[in-house]
Design an enzyme around this catalytic site. Structure first.
Site, PDB file in Angstrom:
ATOM      1  CB  THR A 723      11.532  21.686 -10.994  1.00  0.00           C
ATOM      2  OG1 THR A 723      13.026  21.612 -12.018  1.00  0.00           O
ATOM      3  CG2 THR A 723      10.752  20.625 -11.817  1.00  0.00           C
ATOM      4  CG  ASP A 724      12.203  28.356  -9.558  1.00  0.00           C
ATOM      5  OD1 ASP A 724      13.586  28.268 -10.108  1.00  0.00           O
ATOM      6  OD2 ASP A 724      12.554  28.910  -8.741  1.00  0.00           O
TER       7      ASP A 724
END
Ligand code: BGC
Length: 918
Positions: A723-724
């Site tokens: 994920t970011d």
């Protein structure tokens, strides 16, 4: 984690940076022999950015601690034969001293996009004109994450002061050039309206060229290097002319109503008159002639191949130079509707001396020209098709200046009847009705009328798709003594290894820790894999990630090399050179014990207003994909990895964690996912970051079709997906609200890693994620978690960290030492408490009480120094100004009396105290 050369920039890398930076500069105008400068010239430089020359944009994509940077003045001074108006330089140097660069207090997203300019009176300009015959005005802009550009002065537009400066200077100099030291294209319409415009002879985009920005600019200005960059984006007269502008900037939802008509695809089809500088355009100091020498179609139908040979000759008399030959195609309008130009191929020549020629051969397969039918209008729903008709080709040096190729067989490649190139399934279709642009009637002027059609909506059941494709579950065996190194040595299978993990251990391995995790290189973005002690015990090392994209960001202050920004690299249209550059980057990653760089960024420049465009390449997916694949291959050659990001449609910063990108399946496949597909298939990417935003109602980190059906299923990707940082997820079937704790949704989508829980947080679930809860309630299966665990372990097995010796638990214990220690509280406000006496060598824990009033995604960091040396980096994002307690473990200290101090690396946090414990 000690490595003697850690934090020492790689020797020789700077030269490569200089070479690539010079190659990416784009000359838009050059009259009256303004450039190159010669030894007869005396040059007056205006604009403060000649000194405060930007090397990059801001935010995570720009925060490289470099050993040095170069500005334009220094760069030009290195050319002894060029005379500078040193008196004027002196005036600027003094003024800059009194009016220092405004970095917005050094806080995250705090730096303004432009700097105050020194007022220049007519008298001052005239005086400079008495000794100098040429003037250069430097205009600077920055940009960065968490904030977009805006169509206002000081951002996309010139400020009044900048405009005034150009007018005043051009009033006194018949030969005036404007050098744009910018992160992104900016409004250029002033060139038409500005006073004394006839004296503005040259315009050069020097972008932001990393540590060698100044030297590389001087190389081009003096003609040591002939410019050969080409625009990776269309410059239209007005921001309102871009079709995305109408639907840009909403924090909740953005309709991609322009569909596939992004950038030149739009302008060439519907509004050619709005273009000031076309896509692919850029001048040289010399001239070239490009001639198509042979054009043939081989084979038939979808197997057909167009082979085009072109001969490029440097027809100038003085300068050597390189030319970029671009091949565009025009597909028949058919039932789908098509842009009138799409980039199919390009090549850059070598350095051609005057009179020298080079032959270039382009081989374009018919299947490359196929379009995706998401409505079924051609009779083949969810397939790439070639509609019936003739596919024309255009060869030239920008999209406008490209002539039609005549083949022996006629005007192009003929497809007798609609043919399917690839049958796929419906993915990622929007659930919300909206209209998209398509060409209507063709006017006599050859321009298409704009019409609209309904976007096909989602019709598949994600619930059924997920259920039908659930991975097999391996029986949990518990610890059978299989270690990571046994898998490495191929003594046993990865499956048998992962089958040992308990549910708790499986839930831990999908948690990445950071930032500034003490198990990995100081100041980096995250550690993952063996961060939890229960996983480390199996021998899984902690792998390390670091920003990216244009150099290694270490918030500990360790130094690295900053490369040119992505847009500039794309403007070089030289993927071979990019690949070499990124190989250097890979070597620097190895030196710093980093397994994957968080870059390249590769979202499409949908709008010139996206604040992160500088980290990305272009408005065109083919150019984007070619650049990304080159970067991935370059780093890959060293054994380290590149992380392609942000998958996908992170096309604006405003509301970046909330704004839903509502896009048709066709536009996704042809425009927004295409580059990623190329980076996976051609670059062999094995690390990918999803984006912050939802896409058609599903946050990308929990988007099943994005991360599983398309990425792994269709493209055959076998790497990790992360994920970011602190991203949100929502239900992979129902959608709904985004939540940082919904890791069950993330795992279900096959986004393997949550980035990031705090340091030490993977073992203890400090973020209270819902993975285990979902296993209990049956909303997630063990098989799905094991699948992510396998992806993560497979990645680490192939990463540099797996080649370094891992400390055994016994060694770790020995290092930790067995002794008692009375906790000591260091309170920065009370100087007398900032002393620390250490009696025993060993590992200590630091508890830090801190807060930050910045936004949730804003990152601040600060080093704790003992006797002036950093021993730990404290990192936080915005805490809503609430006090938080964070723990830093495994800090190795040796006996001694220490004076403690705090040193801001990225300002914005307040530390109440640091408690040193065992
Ligand atoms: C950015 C990412 C970056 C990450 C780690 C986020 O704010 O969006 O691109 O890699 O931080 O620094």
């Amino acid at each position: 984690m000690e490595c003697t050369k850690m934090g020492v920039p790689l020797e020789g890398f700077g030269d490569k940076v200089r070479e690539t930076a010079a190659e990416g500069m784009v000359l838009l105008k050059n009259e009256k022999q303004m450039f190159p400068l010669t030894k007869e010239d005396h040059v007056a430089i205006f604009g403060r950015c000649q000194i405060n020359y930007y090397k990059s944009g801001t935010g995570s994509g720009g925060a490289v601690h470099t050993a040095y940077t170069t500005n334009l003045v220094e760069g030009l001074r290195r050319y002894k034969e060029i005379s500078l108006n040193e008196e004027l330089v002196q005036i600027y140097e003094n003024w800059v001293k009194e009016n220092p660069f405004d970095d917005g207090g050094g806080v995250w997203a705090g730096e303004p996009w432009y700097q105050k300019e020194m007022p220049v009176s007519e008298e001052m300009a005239r005086k400079a004109g008495e000794t100098s015959n040429k003037a250069i005005v430097v205009i600077g802009r920055t940009a960065g994450e968490d904030q977009d550009n805006a169509p206002v002065e000081g951002s996309y537009l010139l400020t009044k002061e900048e405009r005034q400066l150009i007018e005043t200077v051009a009033g006194c100099f018949e030969k005036t050039a404007v050098v744009l030291n910018v992160s992104n294209i900016i409004d250029m319409s002033w060139l038409e309206t500005i006073q004394n415009k006839a004296h503005v002879c040259s315009v050069l985009y020097t972008w932001q060229g990393g540590i060698e920005a100044g030297n590389a600019s001087a190389d081009v200005l003096t003609g040591a290097v002939t410019p050969s960059g080409k625009l990776p984006d269309t410059i239209a007269y007005d921001i309102a002319d871009y079709p995305s502008t109408e639907n840009f900037g909403d924090e909740e939802r953005n309709y991609y109503a322009e569909d596939i008509y992004v950038g030149y695809r739009y302008f060439e089809t519907f509004a050619p008159e709005k273009v000031q500088f076309p896509f692919g355009f850029g001048l040289s100091y010399t001239e070239f002639q490009t001639q198509v020498t042979r054009a043939k179609v081989q084979g038939e139908g979808k197997e057909a191949v167009a082979v085009i040979e072109a001969c490029v000759t440097n027809t100038g008399a003085v300068y050597s130079g390189k030319e970029v030959v671009q091949v565009y195609y025009e597909a028949p309008q058919g039932k789908l509707g098509q842009p009138v130009r799409q980039l199919a191929a390009f090549q850059k020549t070598g350095l051609l001396a005057p009179g020298e020629s080079q032959k270039l051969t382009f081989t374009i397969k018919a299947c490359q020209l196929a379009s995706y039918d998401d409505s079924g209008v051609t009779g083949y729903k969810n397939a790439y098709v070639l509609e019936e008709g003739t596919y024309g080709f255009y060869v030239g040096t920008d999209v406008r200046n490209a002539g039609q190729v005549l083949f022996a067989e006629g005007k192009g490649l003929k497809i007798p009847s609609c043919v399917v190139v690839q049958s796929l399934q419906e993915v990622l279709a929007p659930a919300e009705a909206f209209q998209r642009l398509r060409p209507g009637r063709l006017s006599e002027q050859g321009i298409y009328e704009k019409t609209e059609e309904d976007v096909p909506l989602q019709s598949v059941s994600l619930k059924a798709r997920i259920a039908e494709n659930l991975p097999e579950e391996m029986e949990i065996t518990g610890d059978r003594g299989i270690t990571f190194s046994m898998v490495q040595e191929e003594k046993t299978s990865l499956e048998a290894f992962v089958a040992q993990f308990t549910k708790e251990q499986l839930a831990r391995i999908v948690r990445g820790e950071g930032m500034c995790n003490p198990m990995v290189t100081p100041g980096t973005a995250s550690a993952f894999g063996g961060t939890a002690p229960s996983l480390y015990r199996y021998g899984i090392p902690a792998a390390c990630t670091a920003d990216g994209p244009s150099g290694i960001r270490m918030d500990s202050g360790l130094q690295a090399t900053q490369m040119p920004i992505g847009t500039m690299l794309a403007a070089s249209w030289n993927p071979e050179m990019m690949e070499e550059l990124y190989e250097w980057e890979g070597k620097e990653l190895l030196r710093n014990q980093i397994d994957t760089l968080l870059g390249p960024g590769m979202n499409i420049h949908r709008s010139p207003l996206n604040g992160r465009n500088f980290e990305y390449f272009s408005e065109d997916p083919y150019l984007t994909g070619t650049c990304a694949a080159a970067a991935v291959r370059g780093i890959g050659k060293t054994g380290a990895a590149a992380t392609i990001k942000h998958f996908a449609c992170n096309n604006q910063e405003k509301g970046r964690t909330t704004a839903d990108s509502v896009v048709s399946q066709r536009a996704l496949r042809e425009i927004y996912l295409k580059g990623f597909e190329m980076a996976v298939k051609e670059g062999k990417a094995r690390s990918l970051m999803t984006s912050y935003n939802p896409l058609n109602g599903h946050w990308t980190a929990s988007n099943y079709d994005l991360c599983t059906t398309v990425l792994r299923g269709e493209w055959g990707y076998e790497g990790i997906v992360m994920t970011d940082w602190w991203a949100k997820m929502n239900d992979p079937v129902e959608g709904g609200k985004g939540d940082m704790k919904n890791t069950a949704a993330m795992v279900r989508a096959q986004n393997d890693l949550y980035m990031v829980v705090g340091n030490g947080g993977s073992q203890e679930n400090i973020y209270e994620d819902n993975t285990l809860e979902a296993l209990e309630s049956g909303n997630l299966s063990v098989g799905e978690l094991q699948r992510c665990a396998m992806n993560i372990c497979r990645f680490i097995l192939e990463s540099p960290v797996a080649k370094r010796p891992l400390k055994t638990p016994e060694e770790l214990e020995k290092e930790a030492g067995s002794f008692a220690f009375v906790p000591v509280k260091l309170i920065p406000e009370k100087e007398e408490t900032m002393r620390l006496s250490i009696e025993h060598t060993g590992r200590y824990k630091f508890f830090v009480k801190l807060r930050s009033g910045l936004s949730q995604q804003a990152q601040s960091s600060c080093n704790l120094l003992l006797n002036g040396k950093p021993v730990a980096t404290v990192q936080t994002n915005g805490t809503g100004n609430e006090w938080n307690l964070i723990k830093l473990e495994n800090i190795y200290l040796e006996p001694g009396d220490y004076q403690a101090a705090l040193q801001d690396v990225k300002a914005g946090m307040e530390i109440a105290w640091v408690e040193v414990c065992r």
